[in-house]
Write a protein that holds these residues in place. Structure first.
Motif, mmCIF file in Angstrom:
data_model
loop_
_atom_site.group_PDB
_atom_site.id
_atom_site.type_symbol
_atom_site.label_atom_id
_atom_site.label_comp_id
_atom_site.label_asym_id
_atom_site.label_seq_id
_atom_site.Cartn_x
_atom_site.Cartn_y
_atom_site.Cartn_z
ATOM 1 N N ILE A 158 42.828 53.312 52.556
ATOM 2 C CA ILE A 158 42.612 54.512 53.372
ATOM 3 C C ILE A 158 41.142 54.746 53.704
ATOM 4 O O ILE A 158 40.823 55.609 54.511
ATOM 5 N N ILE A 159 40.254 53.967 53.081
ATOM 6 C CA ILE A 159 38.825 54.106 53.384
ATOM 7 C C ILE A 159 38.455 53.107 54.482
ATOM 8 O O ILE A 159 38.820 51.939 54.422
ATOM 9 N N GLN A 160 37.704 53.582 55.459
ATOM 10 C CA GLN A 160 37.404 52.759 56.626
ATOM 11 C C GLN A 160 36.079 52.016 56.544
ATOM 12 O O GLN A 160 35.882 51.022 57.240
ATOM 13 N N ASP A 161 35.140 52.483 55.729
ATOM 14 C CA ASP A 161 33.821 51.847 55.695
ATOM 15 C C ASP A 161 33.358 51.698 54.252
ATOM 16 O O ASP A 161 33.830 52.380 53.351
ATOM 17 N N MET A 162 32.398 50.790 54.057
ATOM 18 C CA MET A 162 31.893 50.473 52.728
ATOM 19 C C MET A 162 31.207 51.661 52.070
ATOM 20 O O MET A 162 31.317 51.872 50.867
ATOM 21 N N GLN A 163 30.491 52.476 52.863
ATOM 22 C CA GLN A 163 29.785 53.622 52.301
ATOM 23 C C GLN A 163 30.770 54.620 51.696
ATOM 24 O O GLN A 163 30.550 55.140 50.605
ATOM 25 N N GLY A 164 31.859 54.869 52.414
ATOM 26 C CA GLY A 164 32.864 55.790 51.900
ATOM 27 C C GLY A 164 33.517 55.284 50.634
ATOM 28 O O GLY A 164 33.763 56.045 49.701
ATOM 29 N N PHE A 165 33.777 53.984 50.588
ATOM 30 C CA PHE A 165 34.401 53.412 49.401
ATOM 31 C C PHE A 165 33.476 53.528 48.195
ATOM 32 O O PHE A 165 33.911 53.860 47.102
ATOM 33 N N GLN A 166 32.184 53.270 48.397
ATOM 34 C CA GLN A 166 31.235 53.361 47.287
ATOM 35 C C GLN A 166 31.160 54.784 46.751
ATOM 36 O O GLN A 166 31.083 55.000 45.532
ATOM 37 N N LEU A 167 31.187 55.778 47.643
ATOM 38 C CA LEU A 167 31.148 57.165 47.200
ATOM 39 C C LEU A 167 32.376 57.507 46.365
ATOM 40 O O LEU A 167 32.278 58.137 45.308
ATOM 41 N N VAL A 168 33.548 57.081 46.836
ATOM 42 C CA VAL A 168 34.776 57.362 46.102
ATOM 43 C C VAL A 168 34.774 56.659 44.751
ATOM 44 O O VAL A 168 35.136 57.225 43.722
ATOM 45 N N MET A 169 34.326 55.406 44.739
ATOM 46 C CA MET A 169 34.294 54.654 43.496
ATOM 47 C C MET A 169 33.353 55.291 42.474
ATOM 48 O O MET A 169 33.671 55.418 41.301
ATOM 49 N N ASN A 170 32.163 55.696 42.945
ATOM 50 C CA ASN A 170 31.213 56.327 42.026
ATOM 51 C C ASN A 170 31.732 57.664 41.526
ATOM 52 O O ASN A 170 31.461 58.063 40.387
ATOM 53 N N PHE A 171 32.478 58.360 42.361
ATOM 54 C CA PHE A 171 33.044 59.648 41.966
ATOM 55 C C PHE A 171 34.164 59.474 40.944
ATOM 56 O O PHE A 171 34.367 60.329 40.080
ATOM 57 N N LEU A 172 34.881 58.352 41.019
ATOM 58 C CA LEU A 172 36.012 58.134 40.123
ATOM 59 C C LEU A 172 35.677 57.274 38.910
ATOM 60 O O LEU A 172 36.050 57.605 37.783
ATOM 61 N N VAL A 173 34.976 56.171 39.139
ATOM 62 C CA VAL A 173 34.833 55.159 38.089
ATOM 63 C C VAL A 173 34.045 55.673 36.892
ATOM 64 O O VAL A 173 34.482 55.535 35.742
ATOM 65 N N MET A 174 32.879 56.265 37.133
ATOM 66 C CA MET A 174 32.051 56.703 36.015
ATOM 67 C C MET A 174 32.721 57.800 35.186
ATOM 68 O O MET A 174 32.729 57.715 33.948
#
Length: 248
Positions: A158-174
């Motif tokens: 559902i994420i269209q660009d790399m920047q958005g994916f990185q934000l979501v990952m950092n918000f969830l993973v840590m």
């Protein structure tokens, strides 16, 4: 040849070809293992809890599997950018098969990374309470990998660009990592913290690894396995639904 097998093999080949990335991806787990495992060891011993290296090593293994599995979803964005995803979507196969193949590929890579960290932990001085417990620990590595590879692939759908994916990952993973009990015991926490840690799927994976490897259970073997299997099924189903909504 099954599309699931083809996609699984593709992810595995990409991983095996990226030898510098394999070495670089071990940097963060090694830092946690070295700095925390040896640095906080004296404090942990003074508290009467024994060796912190023994305690934290299963958490570092779980962290490695979590990071690798979640970031496997980035491959979805690369495939979208270079057109491979479109070719896959127009193929005469079900979206569920594609989703499962990609998830299993990412999970396999995460299992390999987790196994490498386990070997490094053994070299660093970690010792399981029984070598017969290694297969049980491997079961939890596989379950953690499937759960978070499915979650990463679903988010990547559902994420269209790399920047958005990185934000979501950092918000969830840590937060998932730090609230899982990988670095601290889950016993004797406050009410709010206990509730939060129980909502974290990785808590049950780390507890399973720690219980299998050093016989230190907070929940139980059957409970951890059942809950991780259920969460994995939910994430796979949700990921398949999100993947099915991608336009070719």
């Amino acid at each position: 040849m099954s599309v699931i097998y083809i996609l699984w093999l593709r992810e595995l080949k990409k991983y095996l070809r990226s030898k510098p990335q394999i070495v670089a991806s071990l940097g963060t787990p090694l830092m946690y293992l070295g700095v925390l495992g040896f640095g906080l060891g004296p404090v942990f011993r003074r508290a009467g809890e024994g060796s912190y290296l023994q305690f934290v090593a299963p958490g570092v293994i779980g962290m490695t599997v979590l990071f690798t599995a979640m970031f496997s979803g980035i491959a979805m964005l690369w495939d979208r950018q270079f057109g491979f995803l479109k070719e896959t979507l127009v193929a005469p196969v079900s979206r569920m098969q594609i989703m499962v193949g990609r998830t299993l590929g990412g999970a396999t890579v995460a299992v390999i990374q987790g196994t490498l960290i386990l070997v490094i932990c053994l070299i660093a001085g970690f010792r399981p309470h029984s070598w017969l417990a290694i297969p049980v620990a491997f079961l939890f590595v596989v379950l953690i990998a499937i759960v978070f590879a499915a979650l990463g692939t679903g988010i990547g759908s559902i994420i269209q660009d790399m920047q958005g994916f990185q934000l979501v990952m950092n918000f969830l993973v840590m937060p998932i990592f730090f609230l899982s009990g990988a670095l601290f015991p889950l016993a004797n926490l406050g009410v709010a913290m206990s509730v939060i840690t129980r909502l974290d799927p990785l808590s049950y994976g780390v507890d399973g690894l720690r219980g299998a490897l050093i016989n230190n259970w907070h929940f139980s073997l059957a409970f951890d396995v059942a809950l991780l299997a259920a969460i994995g099924a939910i994430f796979l189903s949700a990921g398949a639904y999100l993947f099915s909504r991608i336009e070719a």
